[in-house]
Scaffold this motif. Structure first.
Motif, mmCIF file in Angstrom:
data_model
loop_
_atom_site.group_PDB
_atom_site.id
_atom_site.type_symbol
_atom_site.label_atom_id
_atom_site.label_comp_id
_atom_site.label_asym_id
_atom_site.label_seq_id
_atom_site.Cartn_x
_atom_site.Cartn_y
_atom_site.Cartn_z
ATOM 1 N N THR A 329 25.367 67.127 83.782
ATOM 2 C CA THR A 329 24.891 66.180 84.789
ATOM 3 C C THR A 329 23.436 66.497 85.076
ATOM 4 O O THR A 329 22.885 67.481 84.572
ATOM 5 N N TYR A 369 27.522 66.200 90.375
ATOM 6 C CA TYR A 369 26.721 66.526 91.563
ATOM 7 C C TYR A 369 27.176 65.657 92.729
ATOM 8 O O TYR A 369 27.257 64.435 92.624
ATOM 9 N N LEU A 370 27.478 66.296 93.885
ATOM 10 C CA LEU A 370 27.969 65.590 95.059
ATOM 11 C C LEU A 370 26.888 65.334 96.093
ATOM 12 O O LEU A 370 27.092 64.550 97.021
ATOM 13 N N ILE A 375 28.069 70.973 93.881
ATOM 14 C CA ILE A 375 28.625 70.402 92.660
ATOM 15 C C ILE A 375 30.140 70.599 92.671
ATOM 16 O O ILE A 375 30.658 71.498 93.335
ATOM 17 N N ALA A 376 30.841 69.728 91.957
ATOM 18 C CA ALA A 376 32.292 69.869 91.778
ATOM 19 C C ALA A 376 32.547 70.220 90.320
ATOM 20 O O ALA A 376 31.939 69.637 89.412
ATOM 21 N N LEU A 388 34.277 73.451 94.621
ATOM 22 C CA LEU A 388 33.021 72.931 95.142
ATOM 23 C C LEU A 388 32.068 74.111 95.260
ATOM 24 O O LEU A 388 32.341 75.063 95.997
ATOM 25 N N LEU A 411 32.642 60.858 90.910
ATOM 26 C CA LEU A 411 32.532 60.698 92.359
ATOM 27 C C LEU A 411 32.607 59.224 92.703
ATOM 28 O O LEU A 411 31.912 58.400 92.120
ATOM 29 N N LYS A 414 33.562 58.824 99.061
ATOM 30 C CA LYS A 414 33.823 60.174 99.570
ATOM 31 C C LYS A 414 35.086 60.758 98.958
ATOM 32 O O LYS A 414 35.852 61.470 99.611
ATOM 33 N N LEU A 416 36.935 62.192 94.960
ATOM 34 C CA LEU A 416 36.784 62.558 93.558
ATOM 35 C C LEU A 416 37.893 61.901 92.759
ATOM 36 O O LEU A 416 39.069 61.949 93.144
ATOM 37 N N TYR A 418 39.722 62.174 89.133
ATOM 38 C CA TYR A 418 39.792 63.165 88.062
ATOM 39 C C TYR A 418 40.955 62.892 87.125
ATOM 40 O O TYR A 418 41.954 62.257 87.496
ATOM 41 N N LEU A 430 37.603 63.938 99.845
ATOM 42 C CA LEU A 430 36.818 65.128 100.167
ATOM 43 C C LEU A 430 36.854 65.459 101.652
ATOM 44 O O LEU A 430 36.427 66.534 102.061
#
Length: 560
Positions: A329, A369-370, A375-376, A388, A411, A414, A416, A418, A430
């Motif tokens: 990223t 990147y959050l 970062i996640a 996180l 992302l 708010k 994630l 996956y 989150l």
């Protein structure tokens, strides 16, 4: 607009009365069965769009009343003047716009108008407003339930206290309960009145949505284009109502409780009150985020350029300082992040290609990147957690156990999204770590995912497919062409919704249109790709970062 769409215009011109069965917006007249057949084979009209007359009559009245030709000169609109933001016929250009320079052929600007950013933005905004109204309604209904519960609790407390008090306090008790009822009933009445106003606006939005759907299905491109302004003005009034909700304090959450008089224990005649109903108001806001705030859109949208117009220019090759890169990223400052799955590191590389630092993160797989230096990271086969990590402090801020092995991550607002392998496609909040399922069926190992507005796109290498679904898991399209894309892994999207996919075994990067109908190979082994694994499109800079499994990555400028 023709004055009588029930009569075939061609037959009427010949003084024959026959009912029309279809409507041609370009000819601006109805056609009977016989004339419809001639219309469909005539060279001048065979490409015209027609709709059944019943469907045409079902369009909103404001659309039917839109003139598709110049009222002054009785000629069809052919030109659009950008300076004055209006359509023109040829005579208008000469008489009124002779000093204007910025003209566009109206056929070009109305082409694909129903799929334009402006039209889609209206659809999204209507949906956002309808959803917002529903959330406001739910908020107020929850407040009503809470008020009723508080009322019961306070009454119980009053009655329990009353049992220990002499009979001479009956009058005071009655006054307090009366005060309680009057106060809360007034609050309830105010909320009911507010809900009526919300319900009225909600019904207006539902009507707008219905009209929008009818326009989308049956209106001509020109009708659609010419009604955009009115639709935007209608929506603007509803947005003003929404903005007024927060400013007026209508969403303030009121809490009532009882304070017993401190002199009750003395039971003396000096006690004048049984207690009091106290009120505590905590302002509560329901955020409303419009689509136009999420991504700037043009009011008049020029049709998106073909995939053939995309041009990639190599900015620089990058040393990833990593082996078995599975995720990458870019940070807002231009630095690049790469995961090394086998070595268990997240490596940060500066814009000039030098190594900044690395963070130990056992078997790190994908990374995203959050914001706010967080970062996640997922861990593939090695862990059922998502971490996180604070890259500024180089420490793990939080570890979330999601109960499944996880590969690709994206992302969305708010939350994630996956790839949970055998558990399917998941979403975790989150804010409270709650997990919900988007797709139940299991995904292949090393699946990747990304999002674009209200769409989710994910890869499955064992099927050689790229799938696009709604946020609720409803499939829009599936792309599979093993002649150009095999073993798809990393996936990302650009600002107009083009989908970029890495093909590991086909050793390339393929771009797919957001509707899944068109595709093109844009990078191959000749560009330095060797077992490519992941990529990331930077929406701020229009740069594409593509990483091989081992050591090398490439940064490209993307233009169209």
């Amino acid at each position: 607009m023709a004055s009588n769409w029930a009569i075939c215009g061609i037959c009427d011109f010949r003084h024959v009365t026959k009912p029309s069965v279809v409507w041609c917006s370009e000819c601006d007249e109805g056609l009977c069965d016989d004339c419809k057949e001639h219309h469909s084979i005539s060279k001048s009209s065979r490409d015209h769009d027609i709709v059944p007359i019943d469907d045409y009559q079902n369009l909103p009245s404001e659309v039917l009343q839109v003139s598709q030709s110049c009222r002054k000169h009785n000629q069809r609109f052919q030109i659009f003047c950008k300076k004055h933001d209006c359509p023109c016929c040829k005579k208008c250009v000469i008489e009124v716009h002779n000093e204007c320079k910025d003209f566009v052929d109206i056929d070009d600007i109305i082409k694909n108008v129903k799929s334009s950013n402006a039209f889609q933005e209206i659809e999204h905004t209507l949906s956002d407003i309808a959803d917002y109204m529903q959330r406001v309604k739910q908020n107020r209904e929850e407040n009503l339930i809470s008020l009723k519960e508080q009322k019961e609790q306070i009454e119980t407390k009053i009655l329990k206290a009353r049992e220990a008090i002499n009979n001479h306090l009956d009058c005071l008790q009655h006054k307090l309960i009366e005060e309680l009822n009057l106060t809360i009933d007034k609050q309830i009445k105010d909320i009911h009145q507010f809900l009526k106003l919300v319900e009225k606006n909600k019904k207006d939005i539902e009507e707008f949505q219905s009209n929008h759907y009818k326009i989308k299905q049956n209106a001509s491109e020109l009708q659609t284009f010419l009604t955009l302004k009115q639709m935007e003005r209608d929506i603007a009034t509803k947005e003003e109502f929404i903005q007024s909700i927060s400013k007026s304090g209508s969403l303030s959450h009121t809490r009532f409780f009882c304070k017993l008089d401190t002199y009750l224990e003395n039971l003396t005649n000096d006690v004048k009150r049984f207690g009091e109903v106290a009120q505590e108001t905590k302002p509560k806001d329901i955020p409303f985020v419009r689509q136009k705030d999420k991504q700037a859109q043009l009011i008049i949208a020029v049709p998106a350029k073909s995939l053939d117009d995309l041009t990639l220019t190599l900015v620089q090759p990058i040393n990833t300082y990593s082996k078995e890169v599975r995720g990458c990223t870019m940070l807002p400052d231009g630095r690049m992040l790469f995961t090394s799955h086998s070595l268990g590191y997240v490596t940060v590389v500066n814009q000039d290609g030098s190594k900044d630092f690395e963070i130990k993160s056992a078997y790190a797989f994908d990374v995203i990147y959050l914001g706010h230096d967080i970062i996640a990271v997922t861990y593939g086969n090695s862990s059922r957690c998502i971490s996180l990590i604070d890259i500024k402090l180089k420490t793990v801020k939080k570890t979330i156990n999601v109960g499944s092995r996880n590969d690709g991550i994206a992302l969305k607002d708010k939350a994630l999204i996956y790839c949970g392998r055998e558990k399917g496609l998941k979403k975790i909040s989150l804010s409270d770590d709650s997990v919900c399922t988007i797709i139940n069926s299991g995904l292949s190992i090393m699946s990747y995912v990304t999002t674009c507005n209200d769409k989710i796109i994910y890869t499955e290498n064992n099927m050689n497919t790229v799938t696009c679904t709604s946020l609720q898991g409803q499939i829009h399209w599936i792309f599979m062409d093993e002649s150009i894309l095999t073993y798809p892994l990393g996936v990302s999207v650009d600002n107009v919704g083009n989908v970029y996919v890495v093909g590991r075994d086909s050793c390339n990067v393929v771009v797919i249109s957001l509707d899944g109908q068109r595709h093109r190979q844009i990078l191959s082994a000749r560009d330095g790709l060797e077992y490519p694994s992941v990529l990331h499109y930077n929406l701020l800079t229009n740069k594409l970062l593509v990483a091989n499994v081992k050591e090398k990555a490439f940064l490209f400028d993307v233009t169209s």
